[in-house]
Design a protein around this motif. Sequence first.
Motif, PDB file in Angstrom:
ATOM      1  N   HIS A  93       0.812  -1.215   0.000  1.00 45.05           N
ATOM      2  CA  HIS A  93       0.000   0.000   0.000  1.00 45.05           C
ATOM      3  C   HIS A  93       0.849   1.270   0.000  1.00 45.05           C
ATOM      4  CE1 HIS A  93      -3.262  -2.805   1.069  1.00 45.05           C
ATOM      5  NE2 HIS A  93      -4.040  -1.884   0.532  1.00 45.05           N
ATOM      6  N   LEU A  94       1.930   1.279   0.758  1.00 45.73           N
ATOM      7  CA  LEU A  94       2.757   2.488   0.785  1.00 45.73           C
ATOM      8  C   LEU A  94       3.445   2.713  -0.556  1.00 45.73           C
ATOM      9  CD1 LEU A  94       4.324   2.500   4.355  1.00 45.73           C
ATOM     10  CD2 LEU A  94       2.903   4.274   3.334  1.00 45.73           C
ATOM     11  N   GLY A  95       3.776   1.650  -1.245  1.00 43.11           N
ATOM     12  CA  GLY A  95       4.430   1.806  -2.535  1.00 43.11           C
ATOM     13  C   GLY A  95       3.485   2.155  -3.665  1.00 43.11           C
ATOM     14  N   TYR A  96       2.228   1.683  -3.587  1.00 45.50           N
ATOM     15  CA  TYR A  96       1.304   1.832  -4.702  1.00 45.50           C
ATOM     16  C   TYR A  96       0.073   2.684  -4.388  1.00 45.50           C
ATOM     17  CZ  TYR A  96       3.890  -1.852  -7.080  1.00 45.50           C
ATOM     18  OH  TYR A  96       4.872  -2.583  -7.695  1.00 45.50           O
ATOM     19  N   ARG A 208      -6.719  -5.085 -15.546  1.00 41.43           N
ATOM     20  CA  ARG A 208      -5.455  -4.375 -15.611  1.00 41.43           C
ATOM     21  C   ARG A 208      -5.393  -3.544 -16.886  1.00 41.43           C
ATOM     22  NH1 ARG A 208      -0.123  -7.945 -16.360  1.00 41.43           N
ATOM     23  NH2 ARG A 208      -1.701  -8.915 -17.682  1.00 41.43           N
ATOM     24  N   GLY A 209      -4.743  -2.390 -16.806  1.00 40.36           N
ATOM     25  CA  GLY A 209      -4.520  -1.559 -17.973  1.00 40.36           C
ATOM     26  C   GLY A 209      -3.042  -1.450 -18.274  1.00 40.36           C
ATOM     27  N   PRO A 210      -2.660  -0.560 -19.196  1.00 40.89           N
ATOM     28  CA  PRO A 210      -1.245  -0.382 -19.510  1.00 40.89           C
ATOM     29  C   PRO A 210      -0.512   0.317 -18.375  1.00 40.89           C
ATOM     30  CG  PRO A 210      -2.576   1.227 -20.679  1.00 40.89           C
ATOM     31  CD  PRO A 210      -3.535   0.289 -20.023  1.00 40.89           C
ATOM     32  N   GLY A 211       0.788   0.193 -18.348  1.00 44.01           N
ATOM     33  CA  GLY A 211       1.589   0.870 -17.337  1.00 44.01           C
ATOM     34  C   GLY A 211       2.199  -0.091 -16.353  1.00 44.01           C
ATOM     35  N   GLU A 212       2.926   0.474 -15.404  1.00 43.26           N
ATOM     36  CA  GLU A 212       3.679  -0.319 -14.443  1.00 43.26           C
ATOM     37  C   GLU A 212       3.107  -0.241 -13.032  1.00 43.26           C
ATOM     38  OE1 GLU A 212       7.667   1.057 -14.673  1.00 43.26           O
ATOM     39  OE2 GLU A 212       7.980   0.333 -16.725  1.00 43.26           O
ATOM     40  N   LYS A 213       1.854   0.143 -12.923  1.00 44.93           N
ATOM     41  CA  LYS A 213       1.294   0.321 -11.589  1.00 44.93           C
ATOM     42  C   LYS A 213       0.771  -0.977 -10.979  1.00 44.93           C
ATOM     43  CE  LYS A 213      -3.324   1.508 -13.301  1.00 44.93           C
ATOM     44  NZ  LYS A 213      -4.407   2.481 -13.237  1.00 44.93           N
ATOM     45  N   TYR A 214       0.825  -2.085 -11.709  1.00 46.69           N
ATOM     46  CA  TYR A 214       0.260  -3.337 -11.226  1.00 46.69           C
ATOM     47  C   TYR A 214       1.365  -4.296 -10.791  1.00 46.69           C
ATOM     48  CZ  TYR A 214      -3.772  -1.405 -13.615  1.00 46.69           C
ATOM     49  OH  TYR A 214      -4.775  -0.575 -14.020  1.00 46.69           O
ATOM     50  N   GLU A 219       1.178 -14.313 -15.777  1.00 44.75           N
ATOM     51  CA  GLU A 219       0.407 -15.536 -15.596  1.00 44.75           C
ATOM     52  C   GLU A 219      -0.591 -15.400 -14.452  1.00 44.75           C
ATOM     53  OE1 GLU A 219      -1.113 -19.349 -15.957  1.00 44.75           O
ATOM     54  OE2 GLU A 219      -0.040 -18.048 -17.345  1.00 44.75           O
ATOM     55  N   GLN A 220      -0.194 -14.757 -13.358  1.00 40.11           N
ATOM     56  CA  GLN A 220      -1.123 -14.534 -12.245  1.00 40.11           C
ATOM     57  C   GLN A 220      -2.328 -13.720 -12.704  1.00 40.11           C
ATOM     58  OE1 GLN A 220       1.226 -12.645  -9.205  1.00 40.11           O
ATOM     59  NE2 GLN A 220       1.801 -14.572  -8.233  1.00 40.11           N
ATOM     60  N   TRP A 221      -2.073 -12.652 -13.423  1.00 41.15           N
ATOM     61  CA  TRP A 221      -3.168 -11.800 -13.886  1.00 41.15           C
ATOM     62  C   TRP A 221      -4.068 -12.545 -14.879  1.00 41.15           C
ATOM     63  CZ3 TRP A 221      -4.977  -7.046 -12.520  1.00 41.15           C
ATOM     64  CH2 TRP A 221      -4.237  -6.348 -11.564  1.00 41.15           C
ATOM     65  N   PHE A 246      -4.375  -2.408  -7.701  1.00 40.05           N
ATOM     66  CA  PHE A 246      -2.993  -2.566  -8.124  1.00 40.05           C
ATOM     67  C   PHE A 246      -2.504  -4.000  -8.018  1.00 40.05           C
ATOM     68  CE2 PHE A 246      -2.464  -1.439  -3.592  1.00 40.05           C
ATOM     69  CZ  PHE A 246      -1.533  -2.363  -3.158  1.00 40.05           C
ATOM     70  N   TYR A 247      -3.246  -4.853  -7.273  1.00 43.09           N
ATOM     71  CA  TYR A 247      -2.783  -6.229  -7.116  1.00 43.09           C
ATOM     72  C   TYR A 247      -3.774  -7.260  -7.599  1.00 43.09           C
ATOM     73  CZ  TYR A 247      -5.151  -5.046  -2.718  1.00 43.09           C
ATOM     74  OH  TYR A 247      -6.032  -4.562  -1.780  1.00 43.09           O
ATOM     75  N   GLY A 248      -4.788  -6.860  -8.357  1.00 46.99           N
ATOM     76  CA  GLY A 248      -5.672  -7.885  -8.886  1.00 46.99           C
ATOM     77  C   GLY A 248      -6.899  -7.332  -9.579  1.00 46.99           C
ATOM     78  N   PRO A 249      -7.493  -8.109 -10.494  1.00 52.52           N
ATOM     79  CA  PRO A 249      -8.741  -7.719 -11.150  1.00 52.52           C
ATOM     80  C   PRO A 249      -9.918  -7.911 -10.209  1.00 52.52           C
ATOM     81  CG  PRO A 249      -8.134  -9.921 -11.831  1.00 52.52           C
ATOM     82  CD  PRO A 249      -7.016  -9.425 -10.942  1.00 52.52           C
ATOM     83  N   LYS A 250     -11.050  -7.313 -10.549  1.00 51.84           N
ATOM     84  CA  LYS A 250     -12.195  -7.416  -9.666  1.00 51.84           C
ATOM     85  C   LYS A 250     -13.507  -7.313 -10.418  1.00 51.84           C
ATOM     86  CE  LYS A 250     -11.359  -2.598  -8.345  1.00 51.84           C
ATOM     87  NZ  LYS A 250     -12.280  -1.626  -7.783  1.00 51.84           N
ATOM     88  N   ILE A 251     -14.528  -7.858  -9.807  1.00 49.73           N
ATOM     89  CA  ILE A 251     -15.904  -7.657 -10.253  1.00 49.73           C
ATOM     90  C   ILE A 251     -16.496  -6.545  -9.406  1.00 49.73           C
ATOM     91  CG2 ILE A 251     -18.209  -8.675 -10.418  1.00 49.73           C
ATOM     92  CD1 ILE A 251     -16.839 -11.419 -10.719  1.00 49.73           C
ATOM     93  N   ASP A 252     -16.965  -5.488 -10.052  1.00 56.75           N
ATOM     94  CA  ASP A 252     -17.603  -4.377  -9.354  1.00 56.75           C
ATOM     95  C   ASP A 252     -19.084  -4.358  -9.692  1.00 56.75           C
ATOM     96  OD1 ASP A 252     -15.264  -3.363  -8.174  1.00 56.75           O
ATOM     97  OD2 ASP A 252     -14.727  -2.277 -10.001  1.00 56.75           O
ATOM     98  N   ILE A 253     -19.920  -4.259  -8.665  1.00 52.80           N
ATOM     99  CA  ILE A 253     -21.363  -4.106  -8.883  1.00 52.80           C
ATOM    100  C   ILE A 253     -21.678  -2.640  -8.708  1.00 52.80           C
ATOM    101  CG2 ILE A 253     -23.664  -4.686  -8.075  1.00 52.80           C
ATOM    102  CD1 ILE A 253     -20.829  -7.114  -7.543  1.00 52.80           C
TER     103      ILE A 253
END
Length: 421
Positions: A93-96, A208-214, A219-221, A246-253
Amino acid sequence: MRPGPSPCSDRSPPGSYPNQETPMNDHRRLGRDLDLFASDPLSGAGLPLWLPAGAAARHAVEEYLRELERRAGYQHVHTPPLGRRDLFDRSGHLGYFADDMFPPMRLGADEFVLRPALCPHHALVYRARGRSYRELPLRVAELGGMYRAERSGVLGGLSRVRAISLNDAHNFCVPEQVGAEVAEILGLIRAAHAALGVRAAGFRLSLRGPGEKYVGDEEQWRRAEDLLRGALAGIDHTEAPGEAAFYGPKIDIQVRDVAGREFTLSTVQLDFDKPERFDLSYVDAGGARRRPVMVHRSLVGSMERLFAYLVEEHAGAFPAWYAPVQVVVLPLDDRQAGPAADFARDCVHAGLRAEVDGAGSLGARIRDAARRRIPYVAVVGPREAAEGRVSLRQRDGRRLDPLPGSAALDLVTAAARPPLG
């Protein structure tokens, strides 16, 4: 570009309505009119005060959610709303996520941080002792506090706050259990929404989108995104690259507020990263040490955002089971004060939120009950008092024939019972 919000985050629309009048059903207007919550400069922006009426409704919803979770196999915990800086360094969290966090506080040789999410502490709960595959899935739930350093310009009412009470849980499971676990979570979300009167505006698969924030590898993603796509099979949804945590995809309702603005209320996320960061493991059937998958989920988001939505959706007329006052008893005059108080006491002992109002004309008191959106009004006149009866009026204006006190109590109690099945 800032990292995407944490999976169990409290992102919602800004609180202002630029260049337009505040809608009549805006939760801030109704919150004042119905004495649900207040703000005070001495408390600070984004730190609302829940008044007795709002707190009563909130407590009823919290109890319902805990029981719904308990029946679904969740174990509830309490964890502190702050921790050492090292904890949030470890979690990432502090890094991202530092822009959304309050600055660290120094105490002696240590620095402490108000947490922006509950997941780091729940990872510590999991690793408090060794785990076997026989224990999984392990479902750890908490209605806990977290804090976000929101800018003052985006704060408003309950929809955007700095102190957040989150209905949160983290489910630890073996990879083969993920699909069933996510499907069960979506079922719980549907049940909670139906009970509360929430209307979903749509499902979003946040990727996930482009960039280095993830964090994490390709393979994990890919695995996580494919698993969530599978869980949404047959459910109409959109895909939103760049909206993942920043650490995973999600389903948002998604839901919409009274101004038509869309925001996330409920969420489910897969996380392969935290188990690595915290060295979480379980022992499989062959005695080998394996990594669990961490599933983040919130059935209804934070209590603040939830009630901002519910106040507007119901125009303050909550379903009877979480109405602040469920029945108000009105004696016709002082001569019926005793029987009215007796009936109110019976209501309270039956678990209802009830009160007596004996001041002013009967008509004025009935109008005040309607203004406060109280589901049931129980009138006690001379005849009712003599016969041990009450006359019930429902919030929609319907009147029932006078009923014995016990029958009236049974009727209101049944209507005010949380819909747990």
